[in-house]
Structures are given as C-alpha cells and as structure tokens.
Write an enzyme that holds these catalytic residues in place. Sequence first.
Site, mmCIF file in Angstrom:
data_model
loop_
_atom_site.group_PDB
_atom_site.id
_atom_site.type_symbol
_atom_site.label_atom_id
_atom_site.label_comp_id
_atom_site.label_asym_id
_atom_site.label_seq_id
_atom_site.Cartn_x
_atom_site.Cartn_y
_atom_site.Cartn_z
ATOM 1 N N TYR A 102 -8.298 15.300 -8.141
ATOM 2 C CA TYR A 102 -7.424 14.500 -9.014
ATOM 3 C C TYR A 102 -6.510 15.424 -9.815
ATOM 4 O O TYR A 102 -5.301 15.202 -9.887
ATOM 5 C CB TYR A 102 -8.256 13.625 -9.958
ATOM 6 C CG TYR A 102 -7.404 12.810 -10.903
ATOM 7 C CD1 TYR A 102 -6.834 11.613 -10.487
ATOM 8 C CD2 TYR A 102 -7.145 13.237 -12.203
ATOM 9 C CE1 TYR A 102 -6.035 10.867 -11.343
ATOM 10 C CE2 TYR A 102 -6.350 12.505 -13.062
ATOM 11 C CZ TYR A 102 -5.806 11.314 -12.627
ATOM 12 O OH TYR A 102 -5.005 10.581 -13.475
ATOM 13 N N SER B 281 1.767 10.710 -14.409
ATOM 14 C CA SER B 281 0.973 11.911 -14.198
ATOM 15 C C SER B 281 -0.281 11.785 -15.065
ATOM 16 O O SER B 281 -0.896 10.731 -15.132
ATOM 17 C CB SER B 281 1.794 13.152 -14.544
ATOM 18 O OG SER B 281 1.055 14.329 -14.327
ATOM 19 N N ASP C 87 0.883 -1.158 0.000
ATOM 20 C CA ASP C 87 0.000 0.000 0.000
ATOM 21 C C ASP C 87 0.923 1.211 0.000
ATOM 22 O O ASP C 87 1.617 1.461 0.993
ATOM 23 C CB ASP C 87 -0.894 -0.012 1.240
ATOM 24 C CG ASP C 87 -1.781 1.213 1.351
ATOM 25 O OD1 ASP C 87 -1.628 2.156 0.534
ATOM 26 O OD2 ASP C 87 -2.631 1.259 2.262
ATOM 27 N N THR D 254 -9.309 2.083 -19.742
ATOM 28 C CA THR D 254 -9.039 1.194 -18.614
ATOM 29 C C THR D 254 -10.232 1.308 -17.661
ATOM 30 O O THR D 254 -11.208 1.997 -17.957
ATOM 31 C CB THR D 254 -7.751 1.607 -17.885
ATOM 32 O OG1 THR D 254 -7.953 2.899 -17.286
ATOM 33 C CG2 THR D 254 -6.584 1.684 -18.857
ATOM 34 N N LYS E 253 -2.261 15.624 -9.580
ATOM 35 C CA LYS E 253 -1.345 15.478 -10.716
ATOM 36 C C LYS E 253 -0.539 16.756 -10.948
ATOM 37 O O LYS E 253 0.625 16.684 -11.362
ATOM 38 C CB LYS E 253 -2.121 15.072 -11.969
ATOM 39 C CG LYS E 253 -2.760 13.692 -11.873
ATOM 40 C CD LYS E 253 -1.734 12.610 -11.543
ATOM 41 C CE LYS E 253 -2.350 11.217 -11.541
ATOM 42 N NZ LYS E 253 -1.355 10.172 -11.210
ATOM 43 N N ASN F 244 3.165 4.027 -10.762
ATOM 44 C CA ASN F 244 1.898 3.923 -11.475
ATOM 45 C C ASN F 244 0.684 3.920 -10.541
ATOM 46 O O ASN F 244 -0.419 4.233 -10.968
ATOM 47 C CB ASN F 244 1.902 2.647 -12.324
ATOM 48 C CG ASN F 244 0.554 2.336 -12.920
ATOM 49 O OD1 ASN F 244 0.093 3.021 -13.819
ATOM 50 N ND2 ASN F 244 -0.104 1.295 -12.407
#
Length: 272
Positions: free
Chosen positions: A148, A134, A56, A183, A152, A83
């Site tokens: 979010y 990123s 984690d 994804t 980034k 990632n």
Amino acid sequence: MARVIFITGASRGFGKLWAEAFLKRGDKVVATARNLSTLDDLVKTYGNLILPLQLDVNDRAAAFEVVSKAKQHFGVIDVLINNAGYGLFGTVEETTEKEARDQMETNFFGLLWMTQAVLPIMRKQGHGHIIQLSSVLGVATLPILSIYNASKFAVEGLSETLATEVKGFGINVTLIEPNGFATDWAGASAVNSEPMDIYNPVRAAFQAGLTDEAFGNPEGTSVAILKLVDSENPPLRLMLGKVALPWTKQVYAGRLAEWEKWADVATAAHGK
C-alpha cells in the site's frame, strides 16, 4: 458556478461523502462504483444532478468508456477525483504476488487509466483539476502496509510529474494526503495477507499506535474538499487531518539529518 465533478470509488467512505457534499450545493456529479445499488440513495435524493456509472478502474477500456459517457451526458468534466482504492495489510515477506499486483492495479494503474482518459477532454476545454487520493503513507511509511505504501509513493511520483506536464493546458493537479480516518478502509474494504508468526511483534507495535485520537472524523473532510475545488490556485499537495503534517515534518527532519551526515560521501561520489 456549478461544476461537473467525476468521482471514482463513490460507493462508500470519502467518495460517497464528497459526492453528497458536491450534490448538496448544486454541483453535478458523475459517481462510479462497482455496485451501482450503493448509489441508489443519492440518485433518489438528487435525481438528474448525479450520473451513476458502473466501473472497475482496473479495466482501462472501461475507464475511457465511462469518461466518454460522462462527457456526452454533462458536456464537460471540470474535476476528476481519483478516489478508488483499498488497503492491503501485510509485510513484504507475507505478501503474495497476486496480492501485490492487485494492489498496484487498483491504487496505481486504475488511477493512471482514469487520468489518461480525462486529459484529452480537459486539454480541449482549456481547464480542469485532477485530484488524486494519495495518503500520508505516500510520503512516509508504516510497517504492515508495505505494498500500500509503495502504491501511494507511485501515485505521488506520477502526479507530481503530471502537474509539470499539464500546467500549460490550464489543468491543475492536487495530491490529497490524509492521515487515518474512521472509514471502513481498514475494515470491510481491506485485504489481509496470511500472517507469519515471526512478524507478530511488528504487528503488535503497529496495532499499539492505532489509537482513537489518531483517526479523524471523515465527515470533517468535506469542507476541505469543497475549498480545494473552489480554489483558483490549488496546492499540489493537501494533507488532511491533524496528524499528517506534524508526523511528516518529523520524518523529513530525520531524513535531512541522515542525508547531511552522509553528504561528504555523496559529493565524493560525483567523481569530479
């Protein structure tokens, strides 16, 4: 020459695709996941080429521990691919304190802990490549992804600074900035804030822009990652997909135009 690649968040999506791409060509991969059973298929196929480790990334001590295990096992860490991360969907007003802190813990602080853990090893080696996942949303923003976007942007600032600090040690840094890809980032992996009706028009406009054409095929990214890792002079930034660069150029053209419009005010503010 085979390399040792360390990838966080390798249980699905980009992380798993890239892990397999490296393994297929004979590289050794340290693959981390919260649930190690998600890596069973790779272990069965590639055997000793892969070292699965539970992690984690929010746990700083655990990050240092798994990096140490990877170094002991393979003797070297040539590339770190940070990632691990997820998307939080919600406007600024809708987002709770816990949601905001959790997003920053994983997307920013988890990446920071992994970077700190691997740097002493790469410095001692005299070489290394740190690749930070990123997003194009780290250079431009969309509504409904407020925190979010912020996470980034933080990754961008950290990594650009890092690149100037470690270049003399033979360590390269690259920010990968994908546009949308098909994804499960926006599906099972995502967290959604409790919506407020007042923002329904903003949400509707956001959803209207999510066309199939805007999303790339994630399998197409593997070739780009292999080329990046193999490059003797990797870029600081690499955009992935056909939407990211044109959109960024449009956004920056608007920014430059606005800055120029206010240039006289900005210059006068210097005071001398």
